[in-house]
Design an enzyme around this catalytic site. Structure first.
Site, PDB file in Angstrom:
ATOM      1  CB  THR A 151      -4.498 -14.625   0.012  1.00 30.08           C
ATOM      2  OG1 THR A 151      -5.451 -13.577  -0.156  1.00 30.08           O
ATOM      3  CG2 THR A 151      -4.532 -15.543  -1.208  1.00 30.08           C
ATOM      4  CG  ASP A 179      -6.095 -12.739  -3.686  1.00 26.49           C
ATOM      5  OD1 ASP A 179      -5.524 -12.549  -2.589  1.00 26.49           O
ATOM      6  OD2 ASP A 179      -5.554 -12.486  -4.774  1.00 26.49           O
ATOM      7  CB  ALA A 180      -9.508 -11.618   1.577  1.00 24.31           C
ATOM      8  CE  LYS A 181      -2.485 -10.340  -2.354  1.00 24.11           C
ATOM      9  NZ  LYS A 181      -3.531 -10.738  -3.312  1.00 24.11           N
ATOM     10  NE  ARG A 182     -10.529  -9.380   4.799  1.00 20.39           N
ATOM     11  CZ  ARG A 182     -10.706  -8.780   3.619  1.00 20.39           C
ATOM     12  NH1 ARG A 182      -9.676  -8.371   2.911  1.00 20.39           N
ATOM     13  NH2 ARG A 182     -11.933  -8.575   3.153  1.00 20.39           N
TER      14      ARG A 182
END
Lengths: 302, 302
Positions: free
Chosen positions: B136, B99-102
């Site tokens: 993510t 979960d890194a929302k790059r």
């Protein structure tokens, strides 16, 4: 107040430039890449490359932007090079922008804010993880994903740049959608940014909550400059992405202030086009960029 | 195909759960925190905590989501614990979501895609940085910021989850804005996700390009489930954030499939509320969640 410090640097050097240390290993000269077979090896050479570049540029450019993707891709060792680069640039007096485009719900955003702009608690101690002056963020989650960053800005004299109108070709897909009130999404985001910055306006009239506005979209940039009088712009897209001084001129006001223009590949890889050592070529490219920008924007003054 | 693998796990365990390893150091029992004064110390204890949790849960939950913010805040050492956690969870057969929302422009997004879903080139070698099954991402930059991730998904049988309607209270600020065609921004984003996934649809009819849809927004979830028939959902917000089984039921179809529900604090810190060791309490909480979800959603089948 960090935006004041950045503007002081811009006025002092007459240079609204930010050098992007997007140091892909492939950008290094062949002799620096030779024999490297591990992430640890990459990290060491990338930091050496950055250090020499910083030494060569810190007297003529006021800030650097360090894009975390180009370090994270080399694993834990790459993150060590990221930390060292942030710290070395800070030591040399540069204003340091961590380009990480972080975004999450409030509790998690608070961790990110402490990581880049504050301190992490470990029992009774407070330690710094990846300390920078600014971090870039993405506002898709709305106010409660941004508020923890603003809190750290207020507490520690730090800043953020929020993505508003990005420089990439398909940025318009979502950002230029027109809302039922006739305004585009990017303008709505810009208005949020202006509001988020209200508590942190400095002596030049700009807040610690800036906006990312691509040099490649002059129409949008012009609209945003008028709509967001207290918002300082981080302007990517100059050079390799197709932006030029004329296209980004409208980001600046009559006093030559209003933003800082990033250039990554055009500085880092100048030696591949123009010859010479990478650092001499980078300095020449940075000087050429300063001349190009100041000729177009005019004298930067209070 | 990764979404098939995830669904196989869900059907096999009759459990559409993802345990969120958002392992804040403060969540650890006092005796594990004692005497720690450095990021290295934190990282070691956090990994020990995660390892024991994984050992206790991998036979009853099919996947974990590892939120990078909670590791990055402990600096380079924290990133080492992140890498170790991803690898250990993979070894135990869990489907691992980074979960890194790059999010970034194409060239940079390509680095992020390789970091989490592919391999990084170092001279003639290819090495893995932070290998996961899914990462993510945030789609504010449009297609050219997502395409490099989809490319790695196709090449390496990996997946992504794109933020569509997030679980946080102010998610509506931008995501629920109404466009001139009368549709909300989140639905537009959802339609992009459905399109981005077209090339990667598996045997269950779901693609490798999923959507993040918060359990806390049942009306939006219901609309999205109907509009996006091939999009698998990652559903945060159950438990500590206020979502419950009834609220997220509409994310699932008649065959009990359609998404995976994350729970972080409710599992990690169950011992603080219910007593016992942290891992026994976590297992009990995970079993209670499985019962709660399967009772509401029904039997999960092909």
């Amino acid at each position: 107040m960090i935006t004041d410090k950045l503007i002081d640097g811009i006025i002092g050097m007459q240079n609204p430039t930010c050098v992007g240390l997007d140091t892909l290993f492939d950008y290094l000269p062949d002799d620096m890449k030779e024999g490297v077979t591990t992430f640890e090896g990459v990290a060491e050479r990338v930091f050496d490359f950055n250090k020499k570049l910083i030494d060569t540029l810190y007297d003529i450019v006021p800030s650097v932007k360090v894009q975390i993707a180009y370090y994270e891709m080399y694993g834990v060792a790459g993150m060590k090079a990221y930390e060292e680069t942030l710290k070395y640039a800070t030591e040399k007096g540069l204003v340091v922008i961590a380009d990480a485009k972080r975004n999450d719900i409030g509790s998690t955003a608070s961790c990110y804010a402490k990581t880049f702009l504050g301190e992490t608690k470990v029992n009774n101690l407070s330690l710094k993880a990846f300390p920078a002056d600014y971090v870039t963020v993405n506002g898709y989650l709305g106010t409660d994903g941004i508020a923890p960053f603003v809190e750290e800005c207020e507490k520690n004299e730090k800043g953020i740049f929020v993505l508003v109108k990005t420089s990439n070709p398909s940025s318009g897909e979502l950002q230029n959608l027109v809302l039922e009130n006739g305004k585009p999404v990017y303008e709505y985001m810009g208005n949020l940014v202006e509001k988020w910055g209200e508590s942190t306006i400095g002596q030049y009239g700009y807040s610690a909550v800036g906006a990312v506005v691509g040099a490649t979209h002059p129409t949008e940039a012009s609209l945003l400059r008028k709509a967001l009088p207290h918002t300082f712009f981080l302007i990517p897209g100059y050079g390799a992405q197709g932006g030029n001084a004329e296209m980004l001129k409208s980001c600046f006001g009559a006093n030559g202030l209003g933003g800082v223009v990033n250039n990554s590949r055009g500085i880092l890889t100048a030696y591949k086009k123009n010859g010479g050592t990478y650092y001499e070529a980078a300095r020449k490219a940075a000087i050429a960029m300063q001349e190009d920008l100041s000729k177009t924007i005019g004298v930067m003054k209070k």
